[in-house]
Design a protein around this motif. Structure first.
Motif, PDB file in Angstrom:
ATOM      1  N   LEU A  44       0.937  -1.295   0.070  1.00  0.00           N
ATOM      2  CA  LEU A  44       0.134   0.134  -0.009  1.00  0.00           C
ATOM      3  C   LEU A  44       0.843   1.111  -0.149  1.00  0.00           C
ATOM      4  N   THR A  45       1.880   1.235   0.837  1.00  0.00           N
ATOM      5  CA  THR A  45       2.963   2.461   0.604  1.00  0.00           C
ATOM      6  C   THR A  45       3.481   2.704  -0.624  1.00  0.00           C
ATOM      7  N   ARG A  46       3.807   1.680  -1.325  1.00  0.00           N
ATOM      8  CA  ARG A  46       4.434   1.817  -2.332  1.00  0.00           C
ATOM      9  C   ARG A  46       3.706   2.253  -3.706  1.00  0.00           C
ATOM     10  N   ARG A 101       0.663   4.414  -2.931  1.00  0.00           N
ATOM     11  CA  ARG A 101       0.567   5.625  -2.711  1.00  0.00           C
ATOM     12  C   ARG A 101       1.441   6.270  -3.056  1.00  0.00           C
ATOM     13  N   GLU A 102       2.909   5.831  -2.925  1.00  0.00           N
ATOM     14  CA  GLU A 102       3.938   6.753  -3.452  1.00  0.00           C
ATOM     15  C   GLU A 102       4.118   7.088  -4.998  1.00  0.00           C
ATOM     16  N   LEU A 103       3.573   6.050  -5.779  1.00  0.00           N
ATOM     17  CA  LEU A 103       3.638   5.925  -7.263  1.00  0.00           C
ATOM     18  C   LEU A 103       2.464   6.759  -7.495  1.00  0.00           C
ATOM     19  N   ALA A 104       1.227   6.872  -6.722  1.00  0.00           N
ATOM     20  CA  ALA A 104       0.078   7.380  -7.133  1.00  0.00           C
ATOM     21  C   ALA A 104       0.345   9.163  -6.813  1.00  0.00           C
ATOM     22  N   GLU A 105       1.074   9.316  -5.595  1.00  0.00           N
ATOM     23  CA  GLU A 105       1.320  10.753  -5.431  1.00  0.00           C
ATOM     24  C   GLU A 105       2.278  11.480  -6.463  1.00  0.00           C
ATOM     25  N   HIS A 106       3.358  10.506  -6.825  1.00  0.00           N
ATOM     26  CA  HIS A 106       4.044  11.038  -7.885  1.00  0.00           C
ATOM     27  C   HIS A 106       3.473  11.251  -9.246  1.00  0.00           C
ATOM     28  N   LEU A 107       2.423  10.478  -9.694  1.00  0.00           N
ATOM     29  CA  LEU A 107       1.821  10.497 -10.958  1.00  0.00           C
ATOM     30  C   LEU A 107       0.810  11.670 -10.828  1.00  0.00           C
ATOM     31  N   SER A 108       0.161  11.899  -9.682  1.00  0.00           N
ATOM     32  CA  SER A 108      -0.996  12.956  -9.606  1.00  0.00           C
ATOM     33  C   SER A 108      -0.081  14.154  -9.526  1.00  0.00           C
ATOM     34  N   ARG A 109       1.129  14.378  -9.022  1.00  0.00           N
ATOM     35  CA  ARG A 109       2.046  15.853  -8.931  1.00  0.00           C
ATOM     36  C   ARG A 109       2.375  16.078 -10.157  1.00  0.00           C
ATOM     37  N   HIS A 110       2.769  15.099 -10.966  1.00  0.00           N
ATOM     38  CA  HIS A 110       3.148  15.520 -12.136  1.00  0.00           C
ATOM     39  C   HIS A 110       2.039  15.910 -13.330  1.00  0.00           C
ATOM     40  N   LEU A 111       0.966  15.108 -13.132  1.00  0.00           N
ATOM     41  CA  LEU A 111      -0.201  15.503 -13.744  1.00  0.00           C
ATOM     42  C   LEU A 111      -0.776  16.820 -13.636  1.00  0.00           C
ATOM     43  N   GLU A 112      -0.714  17.179 -12.328  1.00  0.00           N
ATOM     44  CA  GLU A 112      -1.238  18.643 -11.878  1.00  0.00           C
ATOM     45  C   GLU A 112      -0.467  19.647 -12.527  1.00  0.00           C
ATOM     46  N   GLU A 113       0.787  19.439 -13.059  1.00  0.00           N
ATOM     47  CA  GLU A 113       1.755  20.447 -13.647  1.00  0.00           C
ATOM     48  C   GLU A 113       1.371  20.602 -15.036  1.00  0.00           C
ATOM     49  N   ILE A 114       0.403  20.025 -15.574  1.00  0.00           N
ATOM     50  CA  ILE A 114       0.140  19.893 -16.911  1.00  0.00           C
ATOM     51  C   ILE A 114      -1.039  20.569 -17.089  1.00  0.00           C
ATOM     52  N   ILE A 127      -2.842   1.513 -10.502  1.00  0.00           N
ATOM     53  CA  ILE A 127      -1.651   1.283 -10.168  1.00  0.00           C
ATOM     54  C   ILE A 127      -1.472  -0.037  -9.597  1.00  0.00           C
ATOM     55  N   GLY A 128      -0.517  -1.024  -9.831  1.00  0.00           N
ATOM     56  CA  GLY A 128      -0.605  -2.244  -9.174  1.00  0.00           C
ATOM     57  C   GLY A 128       0.878  -2.716  -8.715  1.00  0.00           C
ATOM     58  N   ARG A 129       0.956  -3.742  -8.140  1.00  0.00           N
ATOM     59  CA  ARG A 129       2.131  -4.511  -7.750  1.00  0.00           C
ATOM     60  C   ARG A 129       3.185  -4.562  -8.835  1.00  0.00           C
ATOM     61  N   PHE A 130       3.137  -4.531 -10.195  1.00  0.00           N
ATOM     62  CA  PHE A 130       4.054  -4.799 -11.044  1.00  0.00           C
ATOM     63  C   PHE A 130       4.110  -3.474 -11.864  1.00  0.00           C
ATOM     64  N   THR A 131       3.609  -2.411 -11.425  1.00  0.00           N
ATOM     65  CA  THR A 131       3.600  -1.127 -12.280  1.00  0.00           C
ATOM     66  C   THR A 131       4.983  -0.491 -11.620  1.00  0.00           C
ATOM     67  N   LYS A 132       5.721  -0.086 -13.079  1.00  0.00           N
ATOM     68  CA  LYS A 132       7.031   0.655 -12.862  1.00  0.00           C
ATOM     69  C   LYS A 132       6.996   1.973 -12.880  1.00  0.00           C
ATOM     70  N   LYS A 133       8.094   2.695 -12.265  1.00  0.00           N
ATOM     71  CA  LYS A 133       7.944   4.166 -12.176  1.00  0.00           C
ATOM     72  C   LYS A 133       8.176   4.623 -13.830  1.00  0.00           C
ATOM     73  N   SER A 134       8.829   3.839 -14.586  1.00  0.00           N
ATOM     74  CA  SER A 134       9.124   4.353 -15.850  1.00  0.00           C
ATOM     75  C   SER A 134       7.971   4.197 -16.873  1.00  0.00           C
ATOM     76  N   GLU A 135       6.944   3.369 -16.418  1.00  0.00           N
ATOM     77  CA  GLU A 135       5.733   3.186 -17.087  1.00  0.00           C
ATOM     78  C   GLU A 135       4.933   4.220 -16.732  1.00  0.00           C
TER      79      GLU A 135
END
Length: 384
Positions: A276-278, A280-293, A362-370
């Motif tokens: 769950l922590t991972r 959340r971290e990926l979701a926050e990373h994604l949302s932060r970058h999307l909000e900048e667009i 986002i799931g267990r096998f989602t990569k930051k590069s994706e």
């Protein structure tokens, strides 16, 4: 170009390798009818089913006396629960604004028959979170008979405060049913410490099992009427369904291949505490970058600790399905678009002009590069 799969809220994919191996092995060596014979293979199948029930109870923090009922899916489980209750016209049913049609359409079906009242639980529209003080007030005005809650929203990823709402509901003796399809295996739950009567799970979502198996956990406080009837392999001369759980709610042959896959998924040794922590971290990373667009709007809980790995958004000038088509055809990225079978929440998101939302799961096998590839794709689409 390899497809990037970001629709894990619909179903997690891929599955752990052990799931594929377990299903292949039992399909070849032990796919027999459990409970229908005294021979070793049938006994082994029955033992596997009972061990999987035990795994589910342990994961959900349920008492030993709780019962696990297996069904073909979470939707079937919702039908068994709502179809098994004794409805009256005077009933007051509360639902969260995050409910899925697996619950809502079944509830609507019985409302048309019995005429009971359905009330939405109060939502803080600024935070997109449940308004607990207002919910307490709602219950004092019109006492709840049944309360239905999603544990996690399949649109925004919001984790509902199910323990608190259940505590309020139980002061009025209400039946509480929770749809944990987006939660069990990802979000901690301890059923022995709350008043939830029925907790639904979907094998193919956050449990990382296959399609074909779902069900619910019953605390045993509420007796459900059998909603389906048929053979159970026992007491065959009796025209009535067995009177004991879980057999009374499990007619027909069990899907032993799917259950074997679920059993393997539950025992695969992954660290569920950090998953769950991972996410959340990926979701926050994604949302932060999307909000900048420019032109991108995010539908995300303000408190990141109250969410999972689901991020939904819209792009000005595009319908959601148009964005999904562009992502698929031009970038080979798979996301979900539209209303996600959640009929109530979208009026608060005000996303009708976009035809719903674009949802990233986002799931267990989602990569930051994706996610980086997705962010770049959204930038290009938003820029036109």
């Amino acid at each position: 170009m390899e497809e990037i799969y970001l629709d894990n809220a619909a179903t997690t994919f891929p599955k752990p390798e052990c799931v594929y191996q377990a299903m292949d092995e039992i399909a070849r060596t032990g796919a027999v009818n459990a409970g229908r014979g005294s021979y070793v293979l049938a006994q082994n199948a029955s033992g596997l089913i009972e061990d999987t029930r035990k795994q589910i109870k342990e994961l959900a923090g349920a008492d030993d006396v709780a019962e696990v009922v297996f069904t073909a899916s979470a939707t079937f489980a919702c039908n068994l629960i709502l179809g098994g209750l004794e409805w009256k016209q005077t009933d007051i049913v509360y639902v969260s604004p995050f409910e899925h049609n697996a619950m809502m359409r079944v509830l609507h079906y019985y409302q048309k028959q019995y005429g009971f009242k359905i009330i939405e639980l109060a939502l803080d529209q600024n935070k997109l979170e449940m308004d607990l003080p207002q919910i307490k007030f709602q219950f004092t005005r019109e006492h709840p008979t049944v309360v239905i809650l999603s544990h996690v929203s399949n649109v925004t990823g919001y984790i509902l405060p199910i323990d608190e709402i259940t505590e309020y509901a139980k002061k009025y003796g209400a039946v509480v049913a929770v749809d944990g399809s987006q939660a069990l295996g990802l979000v901690p739950v301890k059923l022995k410490d709350n008043g939830i009567d029925f907790y639904v799970f979907a094998g193919h979502k956050t449990l990382y099992g296959p399609f074909g198996v779902g069900g619910f956990i019953s605390k045993g406080n509420i007796t459900l009427k059998p909603f389906l009837a048929g053979g159970t392999g026992s007491d065959s001369l009796n025209p009535d369904m067995p009177g004991q759980m879980p057999g009374m709610l499990e007619p027909g042959s069990q899907n032993i291949v799917a259950i074997a896959g679920l059993h393997a998924a539950l025992a695969d040794g992954c660290d569920r505490k950090t998953e769950l922590t991972r996410e959340r971290e990926l979701a926050e990373h994604l949302s932060r970058h999307l909000e900048e667009i420019d032109g991108v709007f995010i539908y995300f809980p303000k408190d990141k600790e109250k969410c999972t790995g689901i991020v939904s958004f819209s792009i000005d000038g595009y319908r959601a399905d148009e964005v999904g088509m562009l992502l698929d055809e031009d970038y080979h990225i798979a996301v979900r678009t539209g209303y996600q079978c959640a009929p109530l929440i979208h009026k608060y998101l005000k996303d009708e002009k976009y035809g719903g939302v674009v949802r990233v799961g986002i799931g267990r096998f989602t990569k930051k590069s994706e996610l980086a590839a997705l962010i770049n794709a959204i930038k290009e689409i938003a820029e036109g």
